[in-house]
Design a protein around this motif. Structure first.
Motif, short mmCIF file in Angstrom:
data_model
loop_
_atom_site.label_atom_id
_atom_site.label_comp_id
_atom_site.label_asym_id
_atom_site.label_seq_id
_atom_site.Cartn_x
_atom_site.Cartn_y
_atom_site.Cartn_z
N PHE A 16 91.53 113.78 90.38
CA PHE A 16 90.67 114.91 90.57
C PHE A 16 91.51 116.09 91.19
N ILE A 17 91.21 117.31 90.74
CA ILE A 17 91.84 118.45 91.39
C ILE A 17 90.89 119.49 91.53
N ASP A 18 90.88 120.06 92.97
CA ASP A 18 89.97 121.09 93.45
C ASP A 18 90.11 122.37 92.62
N ASP A 19 89.03 123.12 92.50
CA ASP A 19 89.01 124.05 91.48
C ASP A 19 89.38 125.34 92.22
N ALA A 20 89.08 125.58 93.59
CA ALA A 20 89.42 126.68 94.32
C ALA A 20 90.74 126.61 94.77
N THR A 21 91.33 125.48 95.09
CA THR A 21 92.58 125.57 95.60
C THR A 21 93.74 124.79 94.89
N SER A 22 93.56 124.38 93.91
CA SER A 22 94.45 123.55 93.05
C SER A 22 95.17 122.10 93.77
N LYS A 23 94.33 121.73 94.73
CA LYS A 23 94.73 120.57 95.47
C LYS A 23 94.68 119.40 94.60
N ILE A 24 95.20 118.51 94.56
CA ILE A 24 94.90 117.27 94.14
C ILE A 24 94.29 116.43 95.11
N THR A 25 93.14 116.02 95.02
CA THR A 25 92.39 115.01 96.05
C THR A 25 92.73 113.70 96.15
N ALA A 26 93.02 113.05 94.79
CA ALA A 26 93.43 111.59 94.41
C ALA A 26 93.81 111.38 93.26
N LEU A 27 94.74 110.27 93.05
CA LEU A 27 95.43 109.91 91.99
C LEU A 27 95.45 108.43 91.94
N TYR A 28 94.95 107.80 90.54
CA TYR A 28 94.96 106.42 90.48
C TYR A 28 95.61 105.89 89.17
N MET A 29 96.58 105.03 89.02
CA MET A 29 97.04 104.30 87.66
C MET A 29 96.43 103.33 87.40
N SER A 30 96.32 103.12 86.21
CA SER A 30 95.86 101.79 85.60
C SER A 30 96.34 101.61 84.09
N LYS A 31 96.28 100.40 83.33
CA LYS A 31 96.57 100.37 82.03
C LYS A 31 96.21 101.29 81.03
N ASN A 32 94.73 101.49 81.18
CA ASN A 32 94.02 102.43 80.32
C ASN A 32 93.08 103.12 81.20
N GLU A 33 92.49 104.40 80.41
CA GLU A 33 91.48 105.07 81.05
C GLU A 33 90.06 104.18 81.23
N CYS A 34 89.73 104.18 82.34
CA CYS A 34 88.41 103.13 82.48
C CYS A 34 87.60 103.65 83.69
N LEU A 35 86.35 103.06 83.83
CA LEU A 35 85.51 103.40 84.97
C LEU A 35 86.29 102.95 86.32
N GLN A 36 86.91 101.73 86.33
CA GLN A 36 87.53 101.37 87.44
C GLN A 36 88.54 102.43 88.07
#
Length: 415
Positions: free
Chosen positions: A165-185
């Motif tokens: 997720f990235i904030d539109d007003a500041t371009s700050k990344i709020t969080a990152l998470y890595m997994s094997k594939n793009e998924c709901l989890q």
């Protein structure tokens, strides 16, 4: 010493002034110089001759020039495996932080280009399709952009998906998470981390991936804006949290998060390599530190100082809310099936023929909700199917929860 075209013109005009053909004012207008400067050159011409039009520093080595020894040292560092994949700008930062070598980007570019290096970001200019610019939102937390990118993040041939997720007003990344594939989890973990760190955003801007949107062409369920009125699990969770979803019709519409991936593909891969990160678990553990460093360098000030994030009152309910959920009915033994797997609800009371919500995530493990109570769940059999195989990401999560963490530490908080 050779002279250029302008110096030849100046010399011809000064000679003409010495012979009485031109006035000082005429030459000053022609060369766009002051009359005082023309008088100085004319005086120097009488004593020094043609060399009067040549600057005194021409041919001299600048006092701040990078020495040949340092130029060689910089090229030697760039050839090392850790720094070989960096673009010139990124490499310049590590030169100062790792080796105390401080040179301007222009000087570094000249040195590396002379030594035969090509910047990773160097490419031929091509005609780009123009898109209308959209102004940033005014406040931090007013709108976040969501996306995931599949890439060789760990420097191997294997691809992993990084959710963010990235904030539109500041371009700050709020969080990152890595997994094997793009998924709901993956998206749930990013949302969980964002809410715990900052609070609830007002809006979430995302594409029409199946995780976010029901992509059915049946017009029966379409609203006035063409969006499907049915909601995915993720959509229902956003509704429960009071976050308004916005769907983009093209990648360019959420350009900030798309450009973020280009930056991370350069910098995050190097960050992992320098710190010896080789597994997804190690990567997810280090990502918060990287986010802090990245935001310090690339974020901008919002137009308005106040934050639009809203603090969630009961954070302990968040882990239960942001879990993958499926409705099931238990059999006479209190067991149920899920994707060719057999599970047992562990409870003292009778759980036969009960309607339950089977839920699981990295945070809570495997659990079942029934009549607003939570119960642990254990796997009692495993049977794969050729017609309906279990996705690898689900297999891994279920195996990890069953074998290593059947009773999550967070279970007591929920119960």
């Amino acid at each position: 010493m050779s002279i250029n075209t302008r110096q030849r013109t100046t010399l011809a005009l000064i000679k003409g002034a010495a012979e009485g053909k031109y006035t000082v004012k005429e030459i000053a207008l022609r060369l766009n110089l002051s009359e005082r400067r023309i008088k100085q050159i004319k005086k120097a011409f009488k004593s020094e001759g043609d060399s009067a039009v040549i600057h005194g520093n021409k041919g001299r080595k600048p006092s701040n020039a990078v020495s040949d020894e340092l130029r060689g040292r910089i090229a030697e560092i760039k050839r090392k495996e850790v720094y070989s994949d960096m673009n010139f700008s990124h490499f310049n930062e590590y030169l100062e932080s790792d080796f105390g070598i401080r040179v301007s980007y222009k000087a570094l570019h000249s040195i590396l280009k002379e030594k035969g290096f090509v910047s990773k970001k160097s490419h031929r200019r091509r005609k780009k399709q123009l898109h209308r610019h959209r102004e940033r939102r005014a406040c931090f937390g007013e709108m976040l952009q969501a996306d995931a990118a599949s890439y060789r993040w760990l420097g191997t041939d294997e691809y992993f998906s990084l959710h963010g997720f990235i904030d539109d007003a500041t371009s700050k990344i709020t969080a990152l998470y890595m997994s094997k594939n793009e998924c709901l989890q993956g998206y749930l973990e990013v949302l969980r981390s964002t809410v715990k760190t900052y609070g609830l955003p007002m809006e979430l801007y995302m594409d029409r991936a199946g995780v976010f949107s029901v992509n059915d062409k049946n017009a029966e369920f379409k609203d006035l804006h063409g969006n499907d009125s049915r909601k995915t699990q993720f959509g229902r969770m956003l509704g429960a949290l009071g976050i308004n979803p916005i769907f983009a019709n093209s990648p360019q519409a959420k350009g900030r998060v798309e450009r973020m991936w280009n930056t991370l593909q350069d910098r995050l891969t190097v960050h992992f390599k320098k710190n010896g990160i080789k597994t997804v678990e190690q990567a997810n553990e280090m990502l918060p530190r990287f986010i802090k460093e990245h935001n310090a360098k690339f974020s901008v000030r919002p137009a308005e100082k106040q934050s639009s994030f809203v603090q969630m009152q009961k954070l302990k309910d968040l882990d239960a809310l942001l879990a993958v959920k499926h409705e099931r009915i238990t059999d006479r033994c209190g067991a149920f099936s899920f994707m060719n797997l057999k599970f047992q609800v562990v409870a003292k009371e009778c759980m036969a023929n009960k309607k339950i919500t089977f839920m699981f995530s990295d945070k809570i493990g495997l659990m079942a909700e029934c009549d607003k109570k939570y119960y642990p769940v254990k796997q009692i059999s495993f049977k794969d199917s050729i017609r309906n195989p279990v996705p690898e990401v689900v297999k891994d999560l279920l195996e990890k929860c069953c074998m290593a963490n059947a009773h999550s530490p967070n279970y007591k908080e929920l119960a």
